[in-house]
Design a protein around this motif. Structure first.
Motif, mmCIF file in Angstrom:
data_model
loop_
_atom_site.group_PDB
_atom_site.id
_atom_site.type_symbol
_atom_site.label_atom_id
_atom_site.label_comp_id
_atom_site.label_asym_id
_atom_site.label_seq_id
_atom_site.Cartn_x
_atom_site.Cartn_y
_atom_site.Cartn_z
ATOM 1 N N ALA A 246 0.965 -1.199 0.029
ATOM 2 C CA ALA A 246 0.045 -0.022 0.070
ATOM 3 C C ALA A 246 0.871 1.109 -0.143
ATOM 4 O O ALA A 246 0.341 2.396 -0.556
ATOM 5 C CB ALA A 246 -0.814 -0.076 1.127
ATOM 6 N N ALA A 251 -2.481 3.659 -6.412
ATOM 7 C CA ALA A 251 -3.832 3.784 -5.834
ATOM 8 C C ALA A 251 -4.291 2.431 -5.070
ATOM 9 O O ALA A 251 -4.913 1.638 -5.639
ATOM 10 C CB ALA A 251 -5.008 4.022 -7.109
ATOM 11 N N ASP A 255 -7.019 2.457 1.126
ATOM 12 C CA ASP A 255 -5.762 3.758 1.254
ATOM 13 C C ASP A 255 -5.791 4.106 2.800
ATOM 14 O O ASP A 255 -6.484 4.357 3.390
ATOM 15 C CB ASP A 255 -6.499 4.908 0.652
ATOM 16 C CG ASP A 255 -5.416 5.988 0.577
ATOM 17 O OD1 ASP A 255 -4.207 5.568 1.084
ATOM 18 O OD2 ASP A 255 -5.858 7.377 0.017
ATOM 19 N N THR A 257 -3.389 5.556 4.033
ATOM 20 C CA THR A 257 -3.071 7.042 4.479
ATOM 21 C C THR A 257 -4.347 7.697 5.082
ATOM 22 O O THR A 257 -4.116 8.861 5.661
ATOM 23 C CB THR A 257 -2.794 8.035 3.198
ATOM 24 O OG1 THR A 257 -3.567 7.910 2.123
ATOM 25 C CG2 THR A 257 -1.209 7.208 2.577
ATOM 26 N N ARG A 387 -11.863 11.801 -1.817
ATOM 27 C CA ARG A 387 -11.257 10.755 -1.387
ATOM 28 C C ARG A 387 -12.625 9.879 -0.543
ATOM 29 O O ARG A 387 -12.391 9.019 0.222
ATOM 30 C CB ARG A 387 -10.359 10.766 -0.040
ATOM 31 C CG ARG A 387 -9.209 11.891 -0.726
ATOM 32 C CD ARG A 387 -8.343 12.010 0.418
ATOM 33 N NE ARG A 387 -7.499 10.676 0.831
ATOM 34 C CZ ARG A 387 -6.523 10.500 1.446
ATOM 35 N NH1 ARG A 387 -6.098 11.738 2.457
ATOM 36 N NH2 ARG A 387 -5.737 9.567 1.857
ATOM 37 N N ARG A 390 -12.943 5.881 -1.469
ATOM 38 C CA ARG A 390 -12.008 5.300 -0.805
ATOM 39 C C ARG A 390 -12.469 5.089 0.773
ATOM 40 O O ARG A 390 -12.209 4.135 1.428
ATOM 41 C CB ARG A 390 -10.615 5.633 -0.973
ATOM 42 C CG ARG A 390 -10.020 5.660 -2.316
ATOM 43 C CD ARG A 390 -8.722 5.969 -2.754
ATOM 44 N NE ARG A 390 -8.408 5.819 -3.989
ATOM 45 C CZ ARG A 390 -7.857 4.756 -4.494
ATOM 46 N NH1 ARG A 390 -7.729 3.599 -3.666
ATOM 47 N NH2 ARG A 390 -7.594 4.540 -5.795
#
Length: 483
Positions: A246, A251, A255, A257, A387, A390
């Protein structure tokens, strides 16, 4: 204003049609589990796999939901997901063995994996953050009719007809859902195309499947201990590999982050811990009432439905409560209250007055639903629009994983109790420690919620934090620029 308000109501209600179908299906099977087990000639503890396989299928496929919705359009994906879920329901009703039922539940899970998070994504992209709490209440209120109707309906059908009908009732609901989506849902998708992370999906799928199935095996004693340990090892190794992947993938399917966002991280991690404990209730409670107290499925369902009725009542007050207190106090204190109610179920006995059981389940359902609404809203408070897909996939994966672990954990605790007393059949006393342990687990989520800032999610909740007055000047001392 005349055109805006109906849209704010209409879209959540249509999405709630799919949630209603999924929640109805999830609750009716718990009430009918002993009779399904009798029909297949197996132990009810072994049939916990019919619940876990569905939840696990959700967790495995949900990570791909955000990318699929952006690539093919939310409307198309949402509609196709309802069709797949309905077909899976038909196959469940036609099953004649545990293997067939588990396979059909996996197909249902594939449909649900796209149906629920994509529906939520449509909602998130259709309303402003200031309207999110109210929109979530609109969304979940009709969906809660599923848990309200599920236990008594499933119990009635199982007691007076055949358990197979509990799956066939999804067919007309699915048809109505497809028609409403076709007529009223916009085709929401991102213009920016990102590559599909197939390797990431494989790694997360292997990790989740191995760990949950290993945990499930502990609860049902179907695999030798070395094999179970091997599954755990493969699952953990796959998870470690995905974390490394990851950080390199442009992508990633999940995710990581997003966890740098404090409100999202605390909502997901704390919410997962809380939900693991709560997730054991749909498995433990019907079994205790039927196998421990000797109730029929209908009698059991008429008691357990009251929890969802309490949750339904909460939706009328959620917005005002969160606005008045803010997210942090609600999540901290409500986690304590909800966990205490969960632990109180350990005190139920065969001679406990039904009115007392109803009262504890009603109020417990109220507070649990308030916690879920708060968690689901706070998770997206600080997420940028681009975002959202995600974040929705990540949050939904964590929720379904925790539900899987809750059911599997309940089975583990019951199996350990049976082993400690030398085997035999389940009795009422076997459920005491199970409810106490899962209640303590949910209570431990408080440690995460206490890390929230006092003004966390204020833009969404509307809760105003009083400004801190500047310190009074002392004597003639003055702060110079740069000090």
């Amino acid at each position: 204003m005349t055109t805006r308000l109906p849209r704010q109501v209409l879209i959540p209600l249509i999405i709630a049609c799919a949630l209603f179908m999924e929640n109805l299906d999830s609750t009716v099977i718990g009430t009918s589990l002993p009779d399904i087990a009798k029909s297949f000639g197996t132990d009810p503890l072994h049939l916990s796999l019919a619940i876990t396989s569905y939840l696990l299928s959700l967790a495995v496929f949900i990570p791909a939901s955000g990318w699929v919705a952006d690539r093919f359009g939310a409307k198309n994906v949402f509609r196709a997901a309802i069709v797949v879920f309905t077909l899976g329901s038909i196959l469940c009703g036609l099953s004649n063995s545990t293997v067939e039922l588990v396979g059909a539940r996996v197909i249902q899970g594939l449909g649900g994996a796209m149906m629920v998070p994509v529906g939520r994504l449509v909602l998130l992209r259709s309303v402003s953050k200031s309207e999110l709490v109210r929109a979530m209440a609109y969304l979940t209120t009709p969906a809660l009719l599923g848990p309200v109707l599920g236990p008594p309906l499933g119990g009635f059908i199982t007691t007076y007809s055949s358990w197979r009908l509990i799956f066939f009732i999804n067919v007309p609901i699915g048809i109505i859902g497809v028609i409403l989506v076709t007529l009223f849902i916009d085709d929401v998708r991102e213009t920016e195309r990102t590559p599909f992370d197939g390797r990431g999906l494989l790694m997360t799928g292997v990790a989740l499947a191995c760990m949950v199935f290993a945990f499930e095996s502990l609860g049902r004693s179907i695999l030798p201990l070395p094999v179970t340990a091997g599954l755990f090892a493969v699952g953990i190794a796959s998870l470690v590999l995905y974390v490394r992947h990851a950080h390199r993938a442009p992508a990633p399917i999940l995710d990581l982050t997003l966890l740098h966002i404090r409100t999202f991280r605390i909502s997901v991690v704390g919410g997962t811990i809380f939900r693991v404990g709560i997730g054991a209730i749909p498995f433990l409670l019907p079994l205790m009432l039927q196998l421990g107290f000797g109730m029929t499925p209908f009698e059991s369902g008429m008691l357990t439905f009251i929890s969802a009725a309490g949750a339904l009542l909460m939706k009328m007050t959620a917005t005002r409560i969160i606005r008045h207190f803010g997210f942090r106090p609600v999540l901290v204190w409500n986690a304590v209250i909800s966990s205490l109610f969960l632990m109180s179920y350990a005190l139920f006995r065969q001679d406990t007055p039904h009115l007392l059981i109803l009262g504890l389940l009603l109020v417990g359902g109220y507070f649990r639903s308030l916690q879920f609404t708060s968690l689901n809203t706070l998770a997206f408070a600080d997420i940028a629009p681009q975002r959202m897909s995600r974040a929705s996939s990540f949050s939904s994966t964590a929720q379904q994983l925790s539900a899987s672990l809750g059911v599997a954990g309940g089975a583990v605790l019951l199996n350990l109790t049976l082993m400690l007393r030398g085997g035999g059949t389940l009795v009422a006393a076997d459920f005491t420690w199970a409810f106490a342990v899962v209640g303590l687990l949910s209570l431990s989520s408080v440690l995460m919620f206490m890390r929230l800032a006092p003004d966390a999610g204020a833009e969404v909740s509307g809760h105003a934090i009083a400004p801190v007055p500047p310190p009074a000047s002392q004597g003639s001392a003055r702060v110079q620029p740069g000090e």
